[in-house]
Enzyme design. Structure first.
Site, mmCIF file in Angstrom:
data_model
loop_
_atom_site.group_PDB
_atom_site.id
_atom_site.type_symbol
_atom_site.label_atom_id
_atom_site.label_comp_id
_atom_site.label_asym_id
_atom_site.label_seq_id
_atom_site.Cartn_x
_atom_site.Cartn_y
_atom_site.Cartn_z
ATOM 1 N N LYS A 1 17.759 38.525 57.121
ATOM 2 C CA LYS A 1 16.422 37.389 55.658
ATOM 3 C C LYS A 1 16.583 37.913 54.403
ATOM 4 C CE LYS A 1 13.789 36.244 59.587
ATOM 5 N NZ LYS A 1 12.801 37.035 60.336
ATOM 6 N N GLY B 1 16.116 53.645 57.900
ATOM 7 C CA GLY B 1 14.760 53.473 57.204
ATOM 8 C C GLY B 1 15.189 54.685 55.754
ATOM 9 N N GLY C 1 20.415 50.248 59.407
ATOM 10 C CA GLY C 1 20.146 48.897 60.376
ATOM 11 C C GLY C 1 21.732 48.516 61.663
ATOM 12 N N ARG D 1 23.733 62.567 67.059
ATOM 13 C CA ARG D 1 23.356 62.759 65.808
ATOM 14 C C ARG D 1 22.305 64.964 66.468
ATOM 15 N NH1 ARG D 1 17.875 58.651 65.298
ATOM 16 N NH2 ARG D 1 18.767 57.711 63.611
HETATM 17 P P1 AMP Z 1 19.305 42.400 59.352
HETATM 18 O O1 AMP Z 1 18.300 43.169 60.408
HETATM 19 O O2 AMP Z 1 18.943 42.222 58.581
HETATM 20 O O3 AMP Z 1 20.471 43.502 58.587
HETATM 21 O O4 AMP Z 1 19.802 41.371 59.435
HETATM 22 C C1 AMP Z 1 21.302 41.461 61.151
HETATM 23 C C2 AMP Z 1 21.349 40.402 61.527
HETATM 24 O O5 AMP Z 1 21.914 38.780 60.942
HETATM 25 C C3 AMP Z 1 22.754 40.324 62.682
HETATM 26 O O6 AMP Z 1 21.752 40.103 63.866
HETATM 27 C C4 AMP Z 1 23.278 38.734 62.554
HETATM 28 O O7 AMP Z 1 24.150 38.852 63.853
HETATM 29 C C5 AMP Z 1 22.270 38.170 61.070
HETATM 30 N N1 AMP Z 1 23.221 37.644 61.498
HETATM 31 C C6 AMP Z 1 23.702 37.817 59.912
HETATM 32 N N2 AMP Z 1 24.133 36.929 59.375
HETATM 33 C C7 AMP Z 1 23.883 35.567 59.906
HETATM 34 C C8 AMP Z 1 23.822 33.948 60.036
HETATM 35 N N3 AMP Z 1 24.765 33.246 59.425
HETATM 36 N N4 AMP Z 1 23.380 33.393 60.554
HETATM 37 C C9 AMP Z 1 22.276 34.111 61.474
HETATM 38 N N5 AMP Z 1 22.987 35.030 61.892
HETATM 39 C C10 AMP Z 1 22.955 36.203 60.813
#
Ligand code: AMP
Length: 399
Positions: free
Chosen positions: A197, A377, A354, A37
Site C-alpha cells: 500500500k 520499524g 518488513g 539476533r
Molecule cells: P508491505 O508490508 O507493505 O511491504 O507489503 C508486502 C505485501 O505486499 C506482501 O505480502 C505482498 O504479497 C504484497 N503485494 C505486493 N505486490 C502486490 C500486488 N501487486 N498485489 C497484491 N499484493 C501485493
C-alpha cells in the site's frame, strides 16, 4: 566519517557496562527458534568482556503489562550462553537490590542478563527515576539495539543522557551502512520501493524523492500510481482514494529531479492464489477482471537498467505478491541482479524493513547485499527521514 562514539572510544576495563541489545527472538514452547539476533550481538558482548568490562545486558521482550513470567528474559539465557560459548548469569529484576547483587557477583569479563526492562512502567515512559535506577548499576552505556532506536525509552535513550554513551558493534555497522546508503551516498542513488500500500509509505516516498536520483515503485502500491495516471488496472489491489497523494509525490519528484520508474507492463492473474495461471500484459490492455500481481518482463528489464546506472541502492518492499508462485519473479530477478552488481563491486546495496528480508531470503541473496537491516520499524523511520532518538543521543553527548 562516523559522528557518534563507538566502543573504540570507550575504556571498559573494570567498568560496569550496561549494554542495550535486542533479545526479541522468536520463541516456541519456551525455546528460542531462531538465534540470528543473538548472533548479531556477539561481537559487542565479546569485545567488552575480553577488554575486562562487566557485561550487563538490558533488553525488553514482547509487550508485557507489568511483571509477566511468560515474557521473562530468563528463557533466552541458555541460547545466549550457547551462542556466546560462555556462561551467562541472570538477575530477576533490572533495577534495585536483585540487580545490584547480581552485578556485584559477576567479575570483570563476565556476562549478566537483567530481567525484561518492560516489567517496569518507567521503561516506555522514559521516566527519569527509572533511568536513574538503571544507571545505578552502570558506569557506561552501550547502545547496540538499532531496532529499538526509534523509541525514546529509558534503556534505549534515557540512559544516554546520564551515562557516557557509545554505539556497540552492531549499532555501529548499521549506522555506517545507512550513512553510506542515504546520508553520504556515492551517486547515483536508486531506491526500490514495493509492498502492498501507498498509505503505509507516504512519508517514506516523500522523503526518498528528495534524496535519491531515481525511485523504482513496484508492488501493489504501483497500482495506485498507475491508476492516478488514468491507467485501467482491473481488480488490482489499489488505494484509489490516494490518487491525489500519488500525483503529489510525482510532482515533488519532478521538482527534486528524481526520476520515478513505474512498471511499463504487468504480470496478471484472475485469482489471488499460488500457481494461478499468469499472463504478461501491456498497461493498455489489463482485463477488467484481472489483478496485477507482479511487474512484467519489460519492467524487470527496466529495473535492471536502473540498477546498472546506480552506485548505491536502497531497497524496501517486494515488487509483487512474492509469497505466491510465480508472482515472486520480479522481486527475485531484481534482487539477484542487485546482488550480482554488488558482488562485482559496482554497487553498494542496503535493504531492510518488513517483508524485504523475507523476500531477499526467498531470492537467496540476502548475504550478497552490502547490508540487510533486520530492524523493521527503525529502518522504515530512518527511510522516512525521521530522527531516531536512540541514535541522536549517541551523536550529541560530549562527555
Ligand atoms: P508491505 O508490508 O507493505 O511491504 O507489503 C508486502 C505485501 O505486499 C506482501 O505480502 C505482498 O504479497 C504484497 N503485494 C505486493 N505486490 C502486490 C500486488 N501487486 N498485489 C497484491 N499484493 C501485493
Amino acid at each position: 566519517m562516523t559522528t557518534f562514539r563507538t566502543l573504540d572510544d570507550a575504556d571498559v576495563k573494570d567498568k560496569r557496562v550496561l549494554v542495550r541489545v535486542d533479545l526479541n527472538v522468536p520463541m516456541e514452547n519456551g525455546r528460542v527458534t531462531d538465534v540470528t539476533r543473538l548472533e548479531r550481538i556477539v561481537p559487542t558482548l565479546i569485545d567488552i568482556a575480553d577488554r575486562g568490562g562487566k557485561v550487563i545486558i538490558l533488553a525488553h521482550f514482547g509487550r508485557p503489562k507489568g511483571v509477566d513470567p511468560s515474557q521473562s528474559l530468563k528463557a533466552v539465557v541458555p541460547s545466549l550462553a550457547h551462542v556466546l560459548k560462555r556462561p551467562v548469569a541472570f538477575a530477576e529484576d533490572c533495577i534495585g537490590e536483585a540487580a545490584r547483587r547480581a552485578v556485584d557477583a559477576i567479575k570483570p569479563g563476565e556476562i549478566l542478563v537483567l530481567e525484561n526492562t518492560r516489567f517496569h512502567k518507567g521503561e516506555e515512559k522514559n521516566d527519569p527515576d527509572f533511568v536513574k535506577a538503571l544507571a545505578e548499576n552502570g558506569d557506561l552505556w552501550v547502545a547496540d539495539a538499532f531496532s529499538a532506536s526509534h523509541r525514546a525509552h529509558a534503556s534505549t535513550e534515557g540512559l544516554g543522557h546520564v551515562l557516557p554513551a557509545y554505539a556497540g558493534r552492531t549499532m555501529q555497522a548499521e549506522l555506517e551502512a545507512l550513512t553510506k546508503a542515504l546520508d553520504q551516498p556515492k551517486r547515483p542513488v536508486v531506491a526500490v520501493v514495493g509492498g502492498a500500500k501507498v498509505s503505509t509509505k507516504i512519508d517514506l516516498l516523500e522523503n526518498l524523492v528528495t534524496r535519491v536520483d531515481a525511485l523504482v515503485i513496484g508492488g501493489g502500491m504501483a497500482n495506485t500510481f498507475l491508476h492516478a495516471q488514468g491507467i485501467r488496472i482491473g481488480k488490482s489491489l489499489a488505494e484509489k482514494d490516494l490518487a491525489d497523494t500519488a500525483r503529489r509525490i510525482m510532482a515533488k519528484a519532478e521538482e527534486a529531479k528524481c526520476a520515478i520508474i513505474l512498471p511499463v507492463d504487468a504480470t496478471v492473474a484472475f485469482h489471488f492464489e499460488n500457481n494461478a495461471p499468469s499472463f504478461a500484459y501491456g498497461l493498455d490492455a489489463i482485463p477488467s477482471d484481472a489483478m496485477i500481481l507482479d511487474v512484467g518482463p519489460q519492467s524487470i528489464a527496466r529495473i535492471h537498467a536502473a540498477i546498472d546506472d546506480a552506485a548505491t541502492l536502497v531497497w524496501n518492499g517486494p515488487l509483487g505478491a512474492f509469497e505466491l508462485n510465480p508472482f515472486d519473479k520480479g522481486t527475485v530477478e531484481a534482487a539477484r541482479h542487485a546482488a550480482r552488481r554488488t558482488r562485482e563491486g559496482k554497487l553498494l546495496s542496503v535493504a531492510g524493513g518488513g517483508d524485504t528480508v523475507a523476500a531477499l531470503n526467498a531470492a537467496k541473496v540476502a548475504d550478497d547485499f552490502t547490508y540487510v537491516s533486520t530492524a523493521g520499524g527503525a529502518f522504515l523511520e530512518w527511510l522516512e527521514g525521521k530522527p531516531l532518538p536512540g541514535v541522536d543521543v549517541l551523536k550529541t553527548r560530549s562527555s
